[in-house]
Design an enzyme around this catalytic site. Structure first.
Site, mmCIF file in Angstrom:
data_model
loop_
_atom_site.group_PDB
_atom_site.id
_atom_site.type_symbol
_atom_site.label_atom_id
_atom_site.label_comp_id
_atom_site.label_asym_id
_atom_site.label_seq_id
_atom_site.Cartn_x
_atom_site.Cartn_y
_atom_site.Cartn_z
ATOM 1 N N ARG A 13 -0.248 -1.990 -7.068
ATOM 2 C CA ARG A 13 -0.691 -2.986 -6.013
ATOM 3 C C ARG A 13 -1.619 -3.798 -6.638
ATOM 4 N NH1 ARG A 13 -1.216 -4.339 -0.576
ATOM 5 N NH2 ARG A 13 -3.611 -4.509 0.288
ATOM 6 N N TYR A 51 -9.908 -10.141 -7.270
ATOM 7 C CA TYR A 51 -8.939 -10.554 -8.426
ATOM 8 C C TYR A 51 -9.293 -11.633 -9.197
ATOM 9 C CZ TYR A 51 -6.378 -6.768 -5.996
ATOM 10 O OH TYR A 51 -6.031 -5.495 -5.691
ATOM 11 N N ARG A 85 0.808 -1.059 0.007
ATOM 12 C CA ARG A 85 -0.175 0.002 0.028
ATOM 13 C C ARG A 85 1.029 1.243 0.007
ATOM 14 N NH1 ARG A 85 -2.185 -3.418 3.955
ATOM 15 N NH2 ARG A 85 -4.330 -4.176 3.588
ATOM 16 N N HIS A 95 -1.734 2.789 -6.142
ATOM 17 C CA HIS A 95 -2.609 1.607 -6.018
ATOM 18 C C HIS A 95 -2.900 0.598 -7.155
ATOM 19 C CE1 HIS A 95 -5.318 -0.055 -2.802
ATOM 20 N NE2 HIS A 95 -6.279 0.126 -3.605
ATOM 21 N N LYS A 144 -2.871 -2.341 7.724
ATOM 22 C CA LYS A 144 -4.225 -1.782 8.256
ATOM 23 C C LYS A 144 -4.242 -2.091 9.716
ATOM 24 C CE LYS A 144 -6.896 -0.411 4.362
ATOM 25 N NZ LYS A 144 -8.069 -0.619 3.494
ATOM 26 N N HIS A 172 -4.475 -8.670 3.437
ATOM 27 C CA HIS A 172 -6.143 -8.617 3.485
ATOM 28 C C HIS A 172 -6.442 -9.324 4.697
ATOM 29 C CE1 HIS A 172 -6.679 -7.285 -1.075
ATOM 30 N NE2 HIS A 172 -6.479 -6.391 -0.325
#
Length: 301
Positions: A244, A276, A149, A241, A173, A267
Protein backbone atom coordinates in the site's frame (compact mmCIF):
# COMPACT_ATOMS: atom_id res chain seq x y z
CA UNK A 1 -21.35 -5.76 39.21
CA UNK A 2 -19.59 -3.16 37.06
CA UNK A 3 -18.57 0.13 38.63
CA UNK A 4 -20.19 3.46 37.64
CA UNK A 5 -16.97 4.27 35.79
CA UNK A 6 -17.14 1.07 33.75
CA UNK A 7 -20.90 1.31 33.18
CA UNK A 8 -20.49 4.56 31.27
CA UNK A 9 -17.66 3.04 29.23
CA UNK A 10 -19.84 0.05 28.35
CA UNK A 11 -22.51 2.42 27.01
CA UNK A 12 -19.88 4.30 25.00
CA UNK A 13 -18.53 1.07 23.50
CA UNK A 14 -22.06 0.09 22.44
CA UNK A 15 -22.36 3.49 20.77
CA UNK A 16 -19.10 2.90 18.87
CA UNK A 17 -20.31 -0.50 17.69
CA UNK A 18 -23.94 0.23 16.83
CA UNK A 19 -24.05 3.89 15.82
CA UNK A 20 -20.50 4.66 14.70
CA UNK A 21 -19.95 1.12 13.32
CA UNK A 22 -16.22 1.35 13.94
CA UNK A 23 -14.02 -1.62 13.13
CA UNK A 24 -13.63 -4.38 15.77
CA UNK A 25 -9.94 -3.45 16.10
CA UNK A 26 -10.76 0.20 16.86
CA UNK A 27 -13.42 -0.86 19.37
CA UNK A 28 -10.90 -3.17 21.03
CA UNK A 29 -8.31 -0.38 21.24
CA UNK A 30 -10.81 1.97 22.88
CA UNK A 31 -11.93 -0.71 25.33
CA UNK A 32 -8.36 -1.59 26.32
CA UNK A 33 -7.24 2.00 26.88
CA UNK A 34 -10.35 2.99 28.81
CA UNK A 35 -10.10 -0.12 31.00
CA UNK A 36 -6.56 0.92 31.93
CA UNK A 37 -7.84 4.40 32.82
CA UNK A 38 -10.54 2.94 35.09
CA UNK A 39 -7.81 1.16 37.08
CA UNK A 40 -5.86 4.43 37.43
CA UNK A 41 -9.05 6.32 38.38
CA UNK A 42 -9.78 3.74 41.09
CA UNK A 43 -6.25 4.19 42.46
CA UNK A 44 -6.86 7.95 42.55
CA UNK A 45 -10.14 7.44 44.48
CA UNK A 46 -12.22 8.79 41.57
CA UNK A 47 -15.63 7.10 41.68
CA UNK A 48 -17.48 9.07 38.97
CA UNK A 49 -16.45 10.73 35.71
CA UNK A 50 -18.11 13.95 36.91
CA UNK A 51 -15.29 14.27 39.46
CA UNK A 52 -12.63 14.36 36.79
CA UNK A 53 -10.73 17.66 36.36
CA UNK A 54 -7.88 18.68 34.01
CA UNK A 55 -5.27 18.30 36.77
CA UNK A 56 -6.41 14.72 37.36
CA UNK A 57 -6.26 13.95 33.64
CA UNK A 58 -2.63 15.14 33.68
CA UNK A 59 -1.98 12.90 36.69
CA UNK A 60 -3.51 9.95 34.79
CA UNK A 61 -1.21 10.68 31.85
CA UNK A 62 1.82 10.91 34.14
CA UNK A 63 0.98 7.62 35.86
CA UNK A 64 0.47 5.94 32.49
CA UNK A 65 3.87 7.20 31.34
CA UNK A 66 5.57 5.89 34.48
CA UNK A 67 4.35 2.37 33.66
CA UNK A 68 6.54 2.47 30.54
CA UNK A 69 3.82 3.41 28.06
CA UNK A 70 5.30 4.74 24.82
CA UNK A 71 4.46 8.21 23.50
CA UNK A 72 2.28 6.74 20.73
CA UNK A 73 0.38 4.49 23.17
CA UNK A 74 -0.10 7.39 25.58
CA UNK A 75 -1.42 9.52 22.73
CA UNK A 76 -3.88 6.73 21.88
CA UNK A 77 -4.97 6.50 25.52
CA UNK A 78 -5.60 10.24 25.78
CA UNK A 79 -7.42 10.22 22.44
CA UNK A 80 -9.70 7.43 23.69
CA UNK A 81 -10.38 9.38 26.88
CA UNK A 82 -11.15 12.60 24.97
CA UNK A 83 -13.56 10.79 22.65
CA UNK A 84 -15.25 9.08 25.57
CA UNK A 85 -15.65 12.33 27.52
CA UNK A 86 -16.87 14.17 24.38
CA UNK A 87 -19.56 11.51 24.08
CA UNK A 88 -20.54 12.04 27.72
CA UNK A 89 -20.86 15.79 27.05
CA UNK A 90 -23.11 15.04 24.04
CA UNK A 91 -25.26 12.81 26.27
CA UNK A 92 -25.60 15.46 28.97
CA UNK A 93 -23.57 13.44 31.47
CA UNK A 94 -20.85 16.11 31.66
CA UNK A 95 -20.92 19.88 31.19
CA UNK A 96 -17.43 20.03 29.67
CA UNK A 97 -14.59 17.74 28.63
CA UNK A 98 -11.74 18.00 31.20
CA UNK A 99 -9.31 16.28 28.82
CA UNK A 100 -9.89 18.80 26.02
CA UNK A 101 -6.88 21.02 26.66
CA UNK A 102 -4.42 18.32 27.70
CA UNK A 103 -1.46 18.21 25.31
CA UNK A 104 -0.79 14.94 23.54
CA UNK A 105 2.86 13.80 23.70
CA UNK A 106 4.77 14.21 20.47
CA UNK A 107 5.08 10.89 18.70
CA UNK A 108 8.24 9.76 16.94
CA UNK A 109 7.43 9.89 13.26
CA UNK A 110 8.38 6.79 11.32
CA UNK A 111 8.32 7.23 7.58
CA UNK A 112 6.60 4.30 5.84
CA UNK A 113 8.89 1.89 4.05
CA UNK A 114 8.24 0.98 0.47
CA UNK A 115 9.84 -1.17 -2.20
CA UNK A 116 10.97 0.24 -5.51
CA UNK A 117 9.26 -0.46 -8.83
CA UNK A 118 11.85 -3.04 -9.92
CA UNK A 119 11.32 -5.03 -6.72
CA UNK A 120 7.54 -4.85 -7.18
CA UNK A 121 7.90 -6.22 -10.70
CA UNK A 122 10.19 -8.95 -9.38
CA UNK A 123 7.64 -9.88 -6.71
CA UNK A 124 4.71 -9.93 -9.13
CA UNK A 125 6.40 -12.13 -11.75
CA UNK A 126 4.59 -15.21 -10.43
CA UNK A 127 4.12 -17.47 -13.43
CA UNK A 128 2.95 -20.64 -11.70
CA UNK A 129 -0.47 -21.81 -12.85
CA UNK A 130 -1.65 -23.78 -9.81
CA UNK A 131 -4.82 -22.32 -8.19
CA UNK A 132 -3.10 -21.00 -5.03
CA UNK A 133 -0.42 -19.20 -7.02
CA UNK A 134 -3.04 -17.65 -9.30
CA UNK A 135 -5.07 -16.56 -6.25
CA UNK A 136 -2.00 -15.04 -4.61
CA UNK A 137 -0.91 -13.26 -7.78
CA UNK A 138 -4.43 -11.82 -8.10
CA UNK A 139 -4.38 -10.64 -4.46
CA UNK A 140 -0.96 -9.02 -4.89
CA UNK A 141 -2.02 -7.31 -8.12
CA UNK A 142 -5.26 -5.99 -6.61
CA UNK A 143 -3.55 -4.73 -3.45
CA UNK A 144 -0.72 -2.96 -5.29
CA UNK A 145 -2.95 -1.91 -8.20
CA UNK A 146 -5.48 -0.20 -5.92
CA UNK A 147 -3.46 0.65 -2.82
CA UNK A 148 -5.92 -1.26 -0.65
CA UNK A 149 -5.68 -1.80 3.09
CA UNK A 150 -5.38 -5.44 4.17
CA UNK A 151 -8.89 -5.35 5.71
CA UNK A 152 -10.28 -3.94 2.46
CA UNK A 153 -8.67 -6.73 0.43
CA UNK A 154 -9.95 -9.64 2.54
CA UNK A 155 -13.45 -8.15 2.74
CA UNK A 156 -13.88 -7.89 -1.03
CA UNK A 157 -16.83 -9.80 -2.46
CA UNK A 158 -17.27 -10.81 -6.08
CA UNK A 159 -20.11 -8.29 -6.38
CA UNK A 160 -17.66 -5.50 -5.51
CA UNK A 161 -15.74 -5.92 -8.78
CA UNK A 162 -16.54 -4.10 -12.00
CA UNK A 163 -14.40 -5.96 -14.52
CA UNK A 164 -15.48 -3.75 -17.41
CA UNK A 165 -14.26 -0.53 -15.79
CA UNK A 166 -11.39 -2.15 -13.89
CA UNK A 167 -12.64 -0.87 -10.53
CA UNK A 168 -13.59 -2.27 -7.13
CA UNK A 169 -15.82 -0.98 -4.34
CA UNK A 170 -14.11 -1.11 -0.96
CA UNK A 171 -15.31 -0.42 2.55
CA UNK A 172 -12.68 1.72 4.27
CA UNK A 173 -12.23 3.04 7.78
CA UNK A 174 -15.34 4.42 9.45
CA UNK A 175 -17.51 2.35 7.09
CA UNK A 176 -16.77 4.75 4.22
CA UNK A 177 -17.15 3.30 0.75
CA UNK A 178 -14.99 4.33 -2.18
CA UNK A 179 -14.51 3.22 -5.76
CA UNK A 180 -10.91 2.38 -6.66
CA UNK A 181 -9.30 1.62 -10.04
CA UNK A 182 -7.04 -1.44 -9.89
CA UNK A 183 -5.46 -1.48 -13.35
CA UNK A 184 -5.57 -3.80 -16.35
CA UNK A 185 -3.05 -6.31 -14.99
CA UNK A 186 -5.08 -6.86 -11.82
CA UNK A 187 -8.23 -7.37 -13.90
CA UNK A 188 -6.40 -9.92 -16.07
CA UNK A 189 -5.36 -11.93 -13.03
CA UNK A 190 -8.86 -11.75 -11.56
CA UNK A 191 -10.08 -13.23 -14.85
CA UNK A 192 -7.62 -16.09 -14.32
CA UNK A 193 -8.68 -16.54 -10.68
CA UNK A 194 -12.47 -16.43 -10.89
CA UNK A 195 -12.89 -19.69 -12.88
CA UNK A 196 -10.56 -21.43 -10.38
CA UNK A 197 -12.36 -19.99 -7.38
CA UNK A 198 -15.30 -22.41 -7.67
CA UNK A 199 -12.94 -25.37 -7.13
CA UNK A 200 -12.35 -24.09 -3.57
CA UNK A 201 -15.95 -24.95 -2.62
CA UNK A 202 -16.89 -21.34 -1.89
CA UNK A 203 -19.56 -20.88 0.78
CA UNK A 204 -20.28 -17.19 0.20
CA UNK A 205 -19.54 -14.31 -2.14
CA UNK A 206 -15.99 -13.68 -0.80
CA UNK A 207 -13.61 -12.90 -3.65
CA UNK A 208 -10.51 -14.52 -2.16
CA UNK A 209 -10.86 -17.87 -0.43
CA UNK A 210 -8.78 -20.15 1.76
CA UNK A 211 -8.23 -23.78 0.80
CA UNK A 212 -11.24 -24.64 2.99
CA UNK A 213 -13.56 -22.43 0.97
CA UNK A 214 -13.88 -19.71 3.61
CA UNK A 215 -13.04 -16.03 3.19
CA UNK A 216 -9.27 -15.80 3.42
CA UNK A 217 -8.02 -14.35 6.72
CA UNK A 218 -5.78 -11.33 7.10
CA UNK A 219 -3.17 -13.52 8.83
CA UNK A 220 -3.15 -15.95 5.91
CA UNK A 221 -2.63 -13.09 3.43
CA UNK A 222 0.29 -11.75 5.49
CA UNK A 223 1.87 -15.19 5.59
CA UNK A 224 1.46 -15.83 1.86
CA UNK A 225 2.83 -12.41 0.87
CA UNK A 226 5.91 -12.91 3.06
CA UNK A 227 6.48 -16.36 1.53
CA UNK A 228 6.25 -14.96 -2.00
CA UNK A 229 8.76 -12.25 -1.14
CA UNK A 230 11.28 -14.91 -0.14
CA UNK A 231 10.40 -17.18 -3.05
CA UNK A 232 10.77 -14.38 -5.59
CA UNK A 233 14.11 -13.29 -4.14
CA UNK A 234 12.99 -9.82 -3.02
CA UNK A 235 15.49 -8.36 -0.57
CA UNK A 236 13.02 -6.60 1.74
CA UNK A 237 10.33 -8.28 3.84
CA UNK A 238 6.99 -8.22 2.02
CA UNK A 239 3.81 -7.45 3.92
CA UNK A 240 0.48 -5.96 2.76
CA UNK A 241 0.98 -2.50 4.24
CA UNK A 242 4.30 -2.16 2.42
CA UNK A 243 2.52 -2.72 -0.89
CA UNK A 244 0.00 0.00 0.00
CA UNK A 245 2.85 2.39 0.87
CA UNK A 246 4.61 1.50 -2.38
CA UNK A 247 1.44 2.18 -4.38
CA UNK A 248 1.15 5.65 -2.80
CA UNK A 249 4.81 6.52 -3.19
CA UNK A 250 5.07 5.40 -6.81
CA UNK A 251 1.85 7.18 -7.75
CA UNK A 252 2.90 10.42 -6.07
CA UNK A 253 6.36 10.30 -7.66
CA UNK A 254 4.78 9.93 -11.10
CA UNK A 255 1.86 12.34 -10.77
CA UNK A 256 2.66 14.77 -7.97
CA UNK A 257 -1.10 14.91 -7.33
CA UNK A 258 -1.45 14.64 -3.56
CA UNK A 259 -5.23 15.11 -3.57
CA UNK A 260 -5.72 12.24 -6.01
CA UNK A 261 -3.52 9.96 -3.91
CA UNK A 262 -5.54 10.97 -0.82
CA UNK A 263 -8.79 9.95 -2.53
CA UNK A 264 -7.37 6.65 -3.78
CA UNK A 265 -6.01 5.72 -0.35
CA UNK A 266 -9.25 6.69 1.37
CA UNK A 267 -7.56 9.11 3.79
CA UNK A 268 -10.05 11.39 5.52
CA UNK A 269 -7.33 13.95 6.25
CA UNK A 270 -4.81 15.27 3.72
CA UNK A 271 -2.20 15.46 6.50
CA UNK A 272 -2.17 11.65 6.61
CA UNK A 273 -1.28 11.52 2.93
CA UNK A 274 1.34 14.25 3.21
CA UNK A 275 3.77 11.85 4.86
CA UNK A 276 4.48 10.58 1.34
CA UNK A 277 5.77 14.02 0.36
CA UNK A 278 8.39 13.57 3.08
CA UNK A 279 9.38 10.28 1.51
CA UNK A 280 9.77 11.98 -1.85
CA UNK A 281 11.81 14.80 -0.31
CA UNK A 282 14.00 12.25 1.45
CA UNK A 283 14.81 10.73 -1.94
CA UNK A 284 15.54 14.18 -3.43
CA UNK A 285 17.76 15.08 -0.48
CA UNK A 286 19.80 11.88 -0.86
CA UNK A 287 20.28 12.59 -4.57
CA UNK A 288 21.35 16.16 -3.75
CA UNK A 289 23.82 15.01 -1.09
CA UNK A 290 25.35 12.48 -3.43
CA UNK A 291 25.56 14.68 -6.52
CA UNK A 292 25.78 18.40 -5.74
CA UNK A 293 29.32 19.84 -5.44
CA UNK A 294 28.33 22.04 -2.48
CA UNK A 295 26.78 19.10 -0.64
CA UNK A 296 29.95 17.01 -0.40
CA UNK A 297 30.64 16.10 3.20
CA UNK A 298 33.99 16.09 4.92
CA UNK A 299 35.93 17.98 2.25
CA UNK A 300 38.10 20.86 3.29
CA UNK A 301 38.63 23.82 1.01
Amino acid sequence: MSSPLQSAIDEFLRYLKVERQLSPLTQSNYARQLAALVIIADEMKISAWTQLEPTQVRTMAARSRRTGLSASSLALRLSALRSFLDWQVSQGMLCANPAKGIATPRKTRHLPKNIDVDEVNQLLEIDFDDPLSVRDRAMLEVMYGGGLRLSELVNLDCRHIDMASGEVWVMGKGSKERRVPIGRTAVTWLEHWLPLRVSFGCEDDALFLSTRGHRISARNVQKRFAQWGIRQGVASHIHPHKLRHSFATHLLESSGDLRAVQELLGHANLATTQIYTHLDFQHLASVYDAAHPRAKRGKKT
